[in-house]
Every structure is written in structure tokens, then in C-alpha cells.
Design an enzyme around this catalytic site. Structure first.
Site, PDB file in Angstrom:
ATOM      1  CG  ASP A   1      -1.719  -1.244   1.442  1.00  0.00           C
ATOM      2  OD1 ASP A   1      -2.179  -1.807   0.433  1.00  0.00           O
ATOM      3  OD2 ASP A   1      -1.890  -1.663   2.602  1.00  0.00           O
TER       4      ASP A   1
ATOM      5  CD  GLU B   1      -8.944  -2.743  -0.935  1.00  0.00           C
ATOM      6  OE1 GLU B   1      -9.452  -2.887   0.189  1.00  0.00           O
ATOM      7  OE2 GLU B   1      -8.148  -3.586  -1.416  1.00  0.00           O
TER       8      GLU B   1
HETATM    9  O1  FUB Z   1      -3.138  -3.594   3.470  1.00  0.00           O
HETATM   10  C1  FUB Z   1      -4.433  -3.844   3.971  1.00  0.00           C
HETATM   11  C2  FUB Z   1      -5.445  -3.532   2.946  1.00  0.00           C
HETATM   12  O2  FUB Z   1      -5.219  -4.321   1.785  1.00  0.00           O
HETATM   13  C3  FUB Z   1      -5.423  -2.127   2.422  1.00  0.00           C
HETATM   14  O3  FUB Z   1      -5.915  -1.176   3.309  1.00  0.00           O
HETATM   15  C4  FUB Z   1      -6.196  -2.326   1.188  1.00  0.00           C
HETATM   16  O4  FUB Z   1      -6.185  -1.255   0.304  1.00  0.00           O
HETATM   17  C5  FUB Z   1      -5.534  -3.566   0.639  1.00  0.00           C
HETATM   18  O5  FUB Z   1      -4.332  -3.269  -0.034  1.00  0.00           O
END
Ligand code: FUB
Length: 366
Positions: A55, A266
């Protein structure tokens, strides 16, 4: 704390050596069979090889690129559709003076145990600078298991960061990112399934919702979208009621919940080139980084295509930053581990076409 690493940033097409030739012995990263770690399969190489990182949110501060990633670690938590296996407990910050230069690991800059309100799961963070102060925005589950967005501050981009006692009032869900335009700072957030966005209606938690499908729109209903609000002068509060960042199709209709290849899942990120605002995001279960464009930060945005094709590993999460006249995509895959919860961050040059579209990047060689 500054810990210079032995590693250098590699640009994909420049290097095609097996990692074993260039990587120091890993402390935390397990080795995979040699045939699976052949760097030549990938267009870009891991930036960090002694920890698992994911991320990556990148920003240019003090003339350097700073990267604010998640720190993945091995866990006994079983994998599920709520992302319970992403059970992270701290953050590191990295910096690099120029693409291809040595990466500096500034060490642990914030720990779960030091955040009074947080219970678990430090997911994807981002950072912003205002008046010489630096702010780290991060999602975590509170003690009741509900994701909120927290903030921590520092006098340096490299931290360490001092957390606030409470999450930012009015925030919910995951994946905060900050878009700055002049004196205005906009905080975006949101993510479905494990990100819990589907548990809210009118920004209020609906009692009884549970799991990744409860509350999730279906079929032709409009897909859920990220939220955005301007930050207050203190950078620790919202100065307005959060608004939805609406994403439209080519006919001007909201993307549908069943449009899994294009709808928001997301990892919302915003950048601007010329007069165009780009909202990019992960499509989650179809694994793209998609983008949509608009003529102001609140949208609406029109879907335009993909920034990044699916990578190795389930999640796809990115940031986009300009540095010395060139644009770069930061993303992650699972090259080092082959395992979804143990990711590694990467960097690639990104090209905007004269017509405003973005050239789609492939993580893997074809
Ligand atoms: O790293 C945890 C979660 O996985 C992130 O917040 C999301 O965007 C995905 O990458």
C-alpha cells in the site's frame, strides 16, 4: 532513526537479475524457490527486500520521495474475505533522493500499542505536510472492531509520529489519502468488504451489519464510492460534511454495483495534471487499478480505464506522484513471498497521453 539499506531502487526494464544476486540475506522475508523468484518475470523489482511492505503512498517532501507503506508481517490469522489476515502492527517510512538511488528505511515511526483508541489492523496509510509539520493518516479497527481513520503528527517527514488520542471525528472505513491543492487539503477514504463501507448508510453505522456482503448494493444499484472532506486548519479534523466521490460511466450513469471490472472497491488516490483531476482506485475482486477523471476534486468523475493491470497477489493498491517533471506509480505485488498477506512495494514510471488518458502499466512481463 535512519537506517540506510543496501538496496537500490530498480526500474524494471533496466534490471533482470535474479534477486538472489542482489538481495542481502533477509531477516524477515522468507526465501522462495529460485525458479519462482526470477526477477525477469516482473517489469519492476521490489524496493524493500528485508521487510514485507504494501500500500505505498508516495509524496515529495524536502525534494525527496517519501514512501508511507503498510508493514505486512507473518500472522496466524486465517485468510478471509474481510482481510483479517492483514494484521499489521506498525509503520515504517522510506525515502529516496532520486529514482534508482539508495532507499533509506527510517525505522518504526508509529506502533499500534501507542495509539490509544486502536485495537488492531494498521492498514494503508498516507501523509501530508502543512507549515513544516507532517501528518500521518492511517486506518485501524477500534476496540469494538470498527475501522476509523486516525492521525499522528511529526516535525519531520520521517517521523516518528505522535498519535492523537481519538480517531478523526466523522471518519469511518479504511484507506485514507490526502490530496493537496494550494492551501486546501482533502482527505479521502473508503473500502468495501473488509473495509466495512457497506455497513454505513448516510455515513451512520447500521446496527447488525456484518461481513463483506451485508449492506452491499447489488446488480443495477449504484456501486458504493469513496468519501472526501476538506481537512480543517489543524489537519486533525474535517471542516465539512464528507461527500461521495461519484464515478460515472461513459453515458453519465453511476457505475453499477455489478460492474466489478470498473466500480470502486478501495484505495482511492487523487492527482491533478493540467486542469484534470484523476481519481484512481482498486477494483478489488477484479484486481485492477482503475481511474476516472473530473474537473474538480469533488467530481463527479468519469471512468476512463486502467492505470495498472492485476498484479500477483489478491490486493492491488497504489499511489501516483510527480517528481522532477516525471510521473511515477507506486504499487505492490507478492514477488518476494508468493503469498497475498506478505507484499512488497514497487515503483514504475507512469505516462499520461496527450489526450489525458493514462498508459496502462503491466506488472508482469507478457
Ligand atoms: O493492506 C491492507 C489492505 O489491503 C489495504 O488497506 C487495502 O487497500 C488492501 O491493499
Amino acid at each position: 532513526m535512519k537506517i540506510p539499506t543496501q538496496r537500490t531502487l530498480f526500474f524494471g526494464l533496466l534490471i533482470a537479475l535474479p534477486l538472489a544476486c542482489s538481495a542481502p540475506k533477509q531477516e524477515e522475508v522468507a526465501e522462495k524457490p529460485a525458479e519462482d523468484t526470477v526477477a525477469g518475470k516482473y517489469n519492476h523489482q521490489p524496493l524493500v527486500t528485508d521487510l514485507y511492505t504494501a500500500d505505498p503512498s508516495a509524496h515529495v517532501f524536502d525534494g525527496k520521495i517519501y514512501i508511507y507503506p503498510s508493514h505486512d508481517t507473518k500472522t496466524d490469522v486465517a485468510q478471509d474475505d474481510m482481510g483479517s489476515h492483514f494484521d499489521m502492527k506498525d509503520y515504517h517510512v522510506y525515502s529516496v533522493e532520486k529514482p534508482g538511488g539508495p532507499l533509506t528505511d527510517h525505522g518504526v515511526v508509529l506502533k499500534l500499542e501507542d495509539i490509544p483508541w486502536a485495537g488492531k489492523q494498521l492498514w494503508a496509510p498516507d501523509a501530508a505536510e502543512k507549515d513544516g509539520k507532517y501528518y500521518l493518516y492511517f486506518p485501524a479497527k477500534d476496540k469494538e472492531g470498527i475501522f476509523k481513520i486516525g492521525v499522528a503528527s511529526s516535525d519531520k517527514p520521517s517521523g516518528p509520529f505522535q498519535p492523537e488520542a481519538e480517531p478523526i471525528q466523522g471518519t469511518f472505513s479504511i484507506d485514507p489519502s490526502v490530496f493537496q491543492e494550494g492551501a486546501d487539503y482533502y482527505l479521502m477514504w473508503g473500502g468495501i468488504w473488509g473495509g466495512q463501507l457497506q455497513w454505513y448508510e448516510d455515513q451512520k453505522l447500521v446496527p447488525g451489519r456484518d461481513g463483506q456482503l451485508s449492506g452491499l448494493p447489488e446488480g443495477d444499484a449504484p456501486a458504493l464510492v469513496p468519501y472526501m472532506a476538506k481537512l480543517g486548519g489543524d489537519m486533525k479534523s474535517l471542516s465539512e460534511t464528507p461527500r461521495e466521490l461519484v464515478i460515472l460511466d461513459e453515458k453519465g450513469d453511476r457505475l453499477k454495483a455489478s460492474d466489478n471490472d470498473r466500480r470502486f472497491f478501495e484505495a482511492a488516490w487523487m492527482h491533478k495534471l493540467g486542469d484534470t483531476y484523476y481519481l484512481s482506485y482498486s477494483t478489488g475482486d477484479t484486481h485492477y487499478i482503475a481511474y476516472a477523471t473530473g474537473d474538480n476534486p469533488y467530481g463527479p468523475f468519469t471512468y476512463r480505464g486502467n492505470v495498472l493491470n492485476p498484479v500477483e497477489g489478491w490486493t492491488n493498491h497504489h499511489s501516483i506522484v510527480e517528481f522532477k517533471g516525471k510521473w511515477y506509480l507506486f504499487y505492490h505485488d507478492t514477488q518476494l513471498s508468493g503469498d497475498t498477506p506478505l507484499r512488497n512495494i514497487k515503483m514504475a514510471e507512469l505516462t499520461h497521453n496527450p489526450d489525458g488518458t493514462i498508459q496502462t502499466i503491466d506488472a508482469m512481463k507478457k
